[in-house]
Design a protein around this motif. Sequence first.
Motif, PDB file in Angstrom:
ATOM      1  N   VAL A 202       0.838  -1.199   0.000  1.00 36.61           N
ATOM      2  CA  VAL A 202       0.000   0.000   0.000  1.00 36.61           C
ATOM      3  C   VAL A 202       0.872   1.247   0.000  1.00 36.61           C
ATOM      4  N   LEU A 203       1.896   1.263   0.864  1.00 42.36           N
ATOM      5  CA  LEU A 203       2.760   2.439   0.959  1.00 42.36           C
ATOM      6  C   LEU A 203       3.625   2.607  -0.269  1.00 42.36           C
ATOM      7  N   ALA A 204       4.069   1.497  -0.851  1.00 43.20           N
ATOM      8  CA  ALA A 204       4.879   1.578  -2.062  1.00 43.20           C
ATOM      9  C   ALA A 204       4.101   2.255  -3.189  1.00 43.20           C
ATOM     10  N   LYS A 205       2.833   1.892  -3.325  1.00 42.76           N
ATOM     11  CA  LYS A 205       2.007   2.507  -4.364  1.00 42.76           C
ATOM     12  C   LYS A 205       1.646   3.943  -4.012  1.00 42.76           C
ATOM     13  N   ALA A 206       1.342   4.206  -2.746  1.00 41.48           N
ATOM     14  CA  ALA A 206       0.931   5.540  -2.324  1.00 41.48           C
ATOM     15  C   ALA A 206       2.047   6.565  -2.486  1.00 41.48           C
ATOM     16  N   PHE A 207       3.309   6.152  -2.214  1.00 44.86           N
ATOM     17  CA  PHE A 207       4.425   7.094  -2.250  1.00 44.86           C
ATOM     18  C   PHE A 207       5.355   6.873  -3.439  1.00 44.86           C
ATOM     19  N   ALA A 208       4.939   6.010  -4.370  1.00 47.48           N
ATOM     20  CA  ALA A 208       5.739   5.722  -5.570  1.00 47.48           C
ATOM     21  C   ALA A 208       7.159   5.304  -5.185  1.00 47.48           C
ATOM     22  N   LEU A 209       7.249   4.384  -4.222  1.00 42.03           N
ATOM     23  CA  LEU A 209       8.527   3.896  -3.738  1.00 42.03           C
ATOM     24  C   LEU A 209       8.707   2.424  -4.084  1.00 42.03           C
ATOM     25  N   ASP A 210       9.968   2.022  -4.148  1.00 40.64           N
ATOM     26  CA  ASP A 210      10.274   0.611  -4.298  1.00 40.64           C
ATOM     27  C   ASP A 210       9.853  -0.130  -3.031  1.00 40.64           C
ATOM     28  N   LEU A 211       9.358  -1.343  -3.173  1.00 38.07           N
ATOM     29  CA  LEU A 211       8.862  -2.101  -2.029  1.00 38.07           C
ATOM     30  C   LEU A 211       9.947  -2.303  -0.975  1.00 38.07           C
ATOM     31  N   ASN A 212      11.176  -2.548  -1.400  1.00 41.35           N
ATOM     32  CA  ASN A 212      12.265  -2.747  -0.449  1.00 41.35           C
ATOM     33  C   ASN A 212      12.582  -1.464   0.317  1.00 41.35           C
ATOM     34  N   LYS A 213      12.426  -0.317  -0.351  1.00 44.78           N
ATOM     35  CA  LYS A 213      12.652   0.955   0.323  1.00 44.78           C
ATOM     36  C   LYS A 213      11.601   1.174   1.416  1.00 44.78           C
ATOM     37  N   VAL A 214      10.353   0.796   1.131  1.00 43.28           N
ATOM     38  CA  VAL A 214       9.295   0.911   2.136  1.00 43.28           C
ATOM     39  C   VAL A 214       9.608   0.013   3.325  1.00 43.28           C
ATOM     40  N   LYS A 215      10.034  -1.202   3.064  1.00 43.05           N
ATOM     41  CA  LYS A 215      10.362  -2.128   4.152  1.00 43.05           C
ATOM     42  C   LYS A 215      11.524  -1.587   4.988  1.00 43.05           C
ATOM     43  N   TYR A 216      12.487  -0.943   4.317  1.00 43.47           N
ATOM     44  CA  TYR A 216      13.602  -0.335   5.041  1.00 43.47           C
ATOM     45  C   TYR A 216      13.095   0.778   5.963  1.00 43.47           C
ATOM     46  N   LEU A 217      12.224   1.652   5.426  1.00 49.23           N
ATOM     47  CA  LEU A 217      11.683   2.749   6.232  1.00 49.23           C
ATOM     48  C   LEU A 217      10.855   2.229   7.404  1.00 49.23           C
ATOM     49  N   GLN A 218      10.111   1.161   7.183  1.00 51.88           N
ATOM     50  CA  GLN A 218       9.340   0.588   8.260  1.00 51.88           C
ATOM     51  C   GLN A 218      10.251   0.033   9.354  1.00 51.88           C
TER      52      GLN A 218
END
Length: 222
Positions: A202-218
Amino acid sequence: MEGLLHFLLAKIILLALASSLVYCYDPSPLQDYCVATNETNGVYVNGKFCKDPKCVTTNDFYTSGLNVPGNTSIGPGAKITVVDVERIPGLNTLGVDIARYDFAPGGLDPPHTHPRGSQIFLVMKGKLFVGFVSSNEYNYTLFTKVLYPGDVFVFPKGLIHFHANFGKTNAVVISAAGSQEPGRIIIGDAVFGSKPLIDPKVLAKAFALDLNKVKYLQAVFS
């Protein structure tokens, strides 16, 4: 005669409705949510229960310590010392609080909102860069200002804002908010550090981020 009675009855009903609209309203919420319940034990109120007036003392309206600098050596280099209803019980229902903000050089109070109150800043020491972003209704306009001692700046209720010390010395601010419990939502913590975590897709699509980058931020925020 019957028509006159109907007219008078209609007028009375309209007056009653008008009175209810004027005098019966919900006060501003003082917590994130207040879920309805039929239970009679352990019921919460919007705010806090009131102390028996006969038991109230001067100290219920008093605290000290805002002259003491906060520890800015941890976190993002900013420390907030809040005086709210938890610290001064007499603030209950009065709709105001006060706080001291201390910023180390380079210190930051990250983008956040106060969902239940506007905020006003008075700079006492140092140089501070502040700003807020308007809502989508006003095209997410950014308002920023560099503040010096004696300067005052207002942050409207609920809007995302930030404070950063761009100076070479410590900065001190006295802040007041229009609520005894204005609340505080740090954007990064809420979005990437919620419990449980928001689905990273959800966050990857919402913020136009790579999925791995979202997991890193989390991982960082949680």
